[in-house]
Structures are given as C-alpha cells and as structure tokens.
Design a protein around this motif. Structure first.
Motif, PDB file in Angstrom:
ATOM      1  N   GLY A  24       0.801  -1.226   0.000  1.00 44.68           N
ATOM      2  CA  GLY A  24       0.000   0.000   0.000  1.00 44.68           C
ATOM      3  C   GLY A  24       0.831   1.272   0.000  1.00 44.68           C
ATOM      4  N   PRO A  25       1.756   1.426   0.961  1.00 45.95           N
ATOM      5  CA  PRO A  25       2.586   2.636   0.971  1.00 45.95           C
ATOM      6  C   PRO A  25       3.464   2.789  -0.262  1.00 45.95           C
ATOM      7  CG  PRO A  25       2.661   1.556   3.108  1.00 45.95           C
ATOM      8  CD  PRO A  25       1.943   0.631   2.175  1.00 45.95           C
ATOM      9  N   VAL A  26       3.980   1.693  -0.782  1.00 45.60           N
ATOM     10  CA  VAL A  26       4.828   1.770  -1.973  1.00 45.60           C
ATOM     11  C   VAL A  26       3.982   2.140  -3.187  1.00 45.60           C
ATOM     12  CG1 VAL A  26       6.308   0.447  -3.534  1.00 45.60           C
ATOM     13  CG2 VAL A  26       6.609   0.270  -1.059  1.00 45.60           C
ATOM     14  N   ARG A  27       2.786   1.596  -3.280  1.00 45.50           N
ATOM     15  CA  ARG A  27       1.877   1.961  -4.369  1.00 45.50           C
ATOM     16  C   ARG A  27       1.601   3.461  -4.334  1.00 45.50           C
ATOM     17  NH1 ARG A  27      -3.375   3.012  -5.203  1.00 45.50           N
ATOM     18  NH2 ARG A  27      -4.259   2.372  -7.193  1.00 45.50           N
ATOM     19  N   ALA A  28       1.319   3.992  -3.148  1.00 49.64           N
ATOM     20  CA  ALA A  28       1.050   5.427  -3.010  1.00 49.64           C
ATOM     21  C   ALA A  28       2.277   6.249  -3.397  1.00 49.64           C
ATOM     22  CB  ALA A  28       0.615   5.743  -1.578  1.00 49.64           C
ATOM     23  N   ALA A  29       3.469   5.796  -2.992  1.00 48.38           N
ATOM     24  CA  ALA A  29       4.700   6.522  -3.332  1.00 48.38           C
ATOM     25  C   ALA A  29       4.940   6.514  -4.837  1.00 48.38           C
ATOM     26  CB  ALA A  29       5.888   5.907  -2.597  1.00 48.38           C
ATOM     27  N   LEU A  30       4.680   5.397  -5.489  1.00 42.08           N
ATOM     28  CA  LEU A  30       4.868   5.319  -6.942  1.00 42.08           C
ATOM     29  C   LEU A  30       3.885   6.223  -7.682  1.00 42.08           C
ATOM     30  CD1 LEU A  30       5.479   1.483  -7.302  1.00 42.08           C
ATOM     31  CD2 LEU A  30       7.140   3.299  -7.811  1.00 42.08           C
ATOM     32  N   LEU A  31       2.660   6.310  -7.188  1.00 41.86           N
ATOM     33  CA  LEU A  31       1.666   7.181  -7.832  1.00 41.86           C
ATOM     34  C   LEU A  31       2.027   8.660  -7.692  1.00 41.86           C
ATOM     35  CD1 LEU A  31      -1.621   5.333  -6.857  1.00 41.86           C
ATOM     36  CD2 LEU A  31      -0.759   5.712  -9.177  1.00 41.86           C
ATOM     37  N   ARG A  32       2.791   8.996  -6.659  1.00 45.34           N
ATOM     38  CA  ARG A  32       3.172  10.396  -6.427  1.00 45.34           C
ATOM     39  C   ARG A  32       4.525  10.765  -7.026  1.00 45.34           C
ATOM     40  NH1 ARG A  32       1.608   9.032  -1.158  1.00 45.34           N
ATOM     41  NH2 ARG A  32       3.795   8.997  -0.569  1.00 45.34           N
ATOM     42  N   LEU A  33       5.209   9.833  -7.659  1.00 45.31           N
ATOM     43  CA  LEU A  33       6.545  10.130  -8.189  1.00 45.31           C
ATOM     44  C   LEU A  33       6.497  11.282  -9.192  1.00 45.31           C
ATOM     45  CD1 LEU A  33       8.213   6.679  -8.954  1.00 45.31           C
ATOM     46  CD2 LEU A  33       8.869   8.327  -7.204  1.00 45.31           C
ATOM     47  N   PRO A  34       7.364  12.254  -9.024  1.00 43.20           N
ATOM     48  CA  PRO A  34       7.460  13.309 -10.045  1.00 43.20           C
ATOM     49  C   PRO A  34       8.312  12.799 -11.205  1.00 43.20           C
ATOM     50  CG  PRO A  34       8.946  13.777  -8.215  1.00 43.20           C
ATOM     51  CD  PRO A  34       8.217  12.506  -7.877  1.00 43.20           C
ATOM     52  N   LEU A  35       7.690  12.561 -12.331  1.00 48.79           N
ATOM     53  CA  LEU A  35       8.390  12.008 -13.493  1.00 48.79           C
ATOM     54  C   LEU A  35       8.406  13.024 -14.617  1.00 48.79           C
ATOM     55  CD1 LEU A  35       6.742   8.465 -13.556  1.00 48.79           C
ATOM     56  CD2 LEU A  35       8.878   9.138 -12.447  1.00 48.79           C
ATOM     57  N   ALA A  36       9.573  13.256 -15.166  1.00 48.94           N
ATOM     58  CA  ALA A  36       9.712  14.191 -16.276  1.00 48.94           C
ATOM     59  C   ALA A  36       9.117  13.584 -17.540  1.00 48.94           C
ATOM     60  CB  ALA A  36      11.178  14.532 -16.500  1.00 48.94           C
ATOM     61  N   GLY A  37       8.069  14.186 -18.067  1.00 48.96           N
ATOM     62  CA  GLY A  37       7.480  13.749 -19.329  1.00 48.96           C
ATOM     63  C   GLY A  37       6.603  12.515 -19.250  1.00 48.96           C
ATOM     64  N   ALA A  38       6.334  12.025 -18.065  1.00 56.56           N
ATOM     65  CA  ALA A  38       5.499  10.838 -17.913  1.00 56.56           C
ATOM     66  C   ALA A  38       4.670  10.979 -16.639  1.00 56.56           C
ATOM     67  CB  ALA A  38       6.355   9.580 -17.841  1.00 56.56           C
ATOM     68  N   ARG A  39       3.646  10.115 -16.535  1.00 56.31           N
ATOM     69  CA  ARG A  39       2.809  10.139 -15.340  1.00 56.31           C
ATOM     70  C   ARG A  39       2.356   8.720 -15.038  1.00 56.31           C
ATOM     71  NH1 ARG A  39      -2.734  10.753 -13.964  1.00 56.31           N
ATOM     72  NH2 ARG A  39      -3.351  10.797 -16.143  1.00 56.31           N
ATOM     73  N   VAL A  40       2.507   8.327 -13.780  1.00 58.55           N
ATOM     74  CA  VAL A  40       2.022   7.024 -13.336  1.00 58.55           C
ATOM     75  C   VAL A  40       0.523   7.143 -13.107  1.00 58.55           C
ATOM     76  CG1 VAL A  40       2.160   5.235 -11.568  1.00 58.55           C
ATOM     77  CG2 VAL A  40       4.230   6.461 -12.252  1.00 58.55           C
ATOM     78  N   CYS A  41      -0.246   6.330 -13.817  1.00 58.64           N
ATOM     79  CA  CYS A  41      -1.710   6.376 -13.720  1.00 58.64           C
ATOM     80  C   CYS A  41      -2.277   5.269 -12.844  1.00 58.64           C
ATOM     81  CB  CYS A  41      -2.327   6.255 -15.109  1.00 58.64           C
ATOM     82  SG  CYS A  41      -1.825   7.570 -16.212  1.00 58.64           S
ATOM     83  N   HIS A  42      -1.621   4.126 -12.833  1.00 60.08           N
ATOM     84  CA  HIS A  42      -2.128   2.986 -12.073  1.00 60.08           C
ATOM     85  C   HIS A  42      -0.953   2.103 -11.699  1.00 60.08           C
ATOM     86  CE1 HIS A  42      -4.931  -0.111 -10.795  1.00 60.08           C
ATOM     87  NE2 HIS A  42      -4.276  -0.983 -11.528  1.00 60.08           N
ATOM     88  N   VAL A  43      -1.015   1.509 -10.522  1.00 57.48           N
ATOM     89  CA  VAL A  43       0.063   0.641 -10.051  1.00 57.48           C
ATOM     90  C   VAL A  43      -0.536  -0.591  -9.381  1.00 57.48           C
ATOM     91  CG1 VAL A  43       2.066   0.450  -8.524  1.00 57.48           C
ATOM     92  CG2 VAL A  43       1.564   2.628  -9.607  1.00 57.48           C
TER      93      VAL A  43
END
Length: 109
Positions: A24-43
């Motif tokens: 759960g916490p890792v999923r939340a952290a991955l969804l919040r990652l600031p990514l240049a030119g990309a966006r995490v939509c689902h994990v």
C-alpha cells in the motif's frame, strides 16, 4: 499507456522503512513520483519474500520515455533520502507481453 515491470529488493539488514514498507505505501509513493514527461496512472504491487514486485502503467510520449522516467523516479525512491532508502531496483523495464498485446497468451502457458 505503457506497462513497466518493477522489482524492488529489500536490504538484507532490517531497519527503518525496510521493515514497515508494504504494498500500500509503496503503491502510493509510486503514484506520487514526479516524473519528467510521464505520469504514473495505475500501479499494482505485490509483496514477495525478498521485496516487492509491481507493474506501473504510465502515460508518456513513448515506451522508452516511460521506462527512462520510471527508472529515474525509482532511483529517487530508493536513494538515501527516499522512502525506501537502502532498497535496490532489480528490474525496471517494459513488460514485453503487455507491450506486444499478448498478455492473454502468457496466462495460458
């Protein structure tokens, strides 16, 4: 949208976030990652004996851009100041079955 497989390995010596990190916490952290030119939509994250396995679905200009962005983001995640400091990234690459549109073939093997 691109599917990128990610494997995170816990440090051998326990302590800190390594003991308390879960899907759960890792999923939340991955969804919040600031990514240049990309966006995490689902994990999707799954706990394993040696760490965590995930599939991240990203929007990006290309598959290569999605891989590079997630690699950079996870480097910050497992870096000394990141929430998973001390962990390592064992795998961060496109899932070939999903990328080729053959995800159903794998289920029947």
């Amino acid at each position: 949208m691109y599917a990128i497989r990610l494997e995170l390995v816990a440090p051998s010596a326990g302590g800190g976030c390594a003991e308390s990190a879960g899907a759960g916490p890792v999923r939340a952290a991955l969804l919040r990652l600031p990514l240049a030119g990309a966006r995490v939509c689902h994990v999707r994250v799954r706990e394993r004996a040696d760490g965590l396995a995930a599939v991240c679905f990203l929007t990006a200009p290309s598959l290569l851009a999605a891989e590079h962005a997630l690699r950079a983001g996870t480097a910050a995640l497992v870096g000394p100041d990141g929430p998973l400091g001390g962990w390592s990234v064992a795998l961060c690459e496109a899932d070939p079955w999903i990328a080729l549109g053959r995800w159903q073939d794998r289920a029947h093997r």
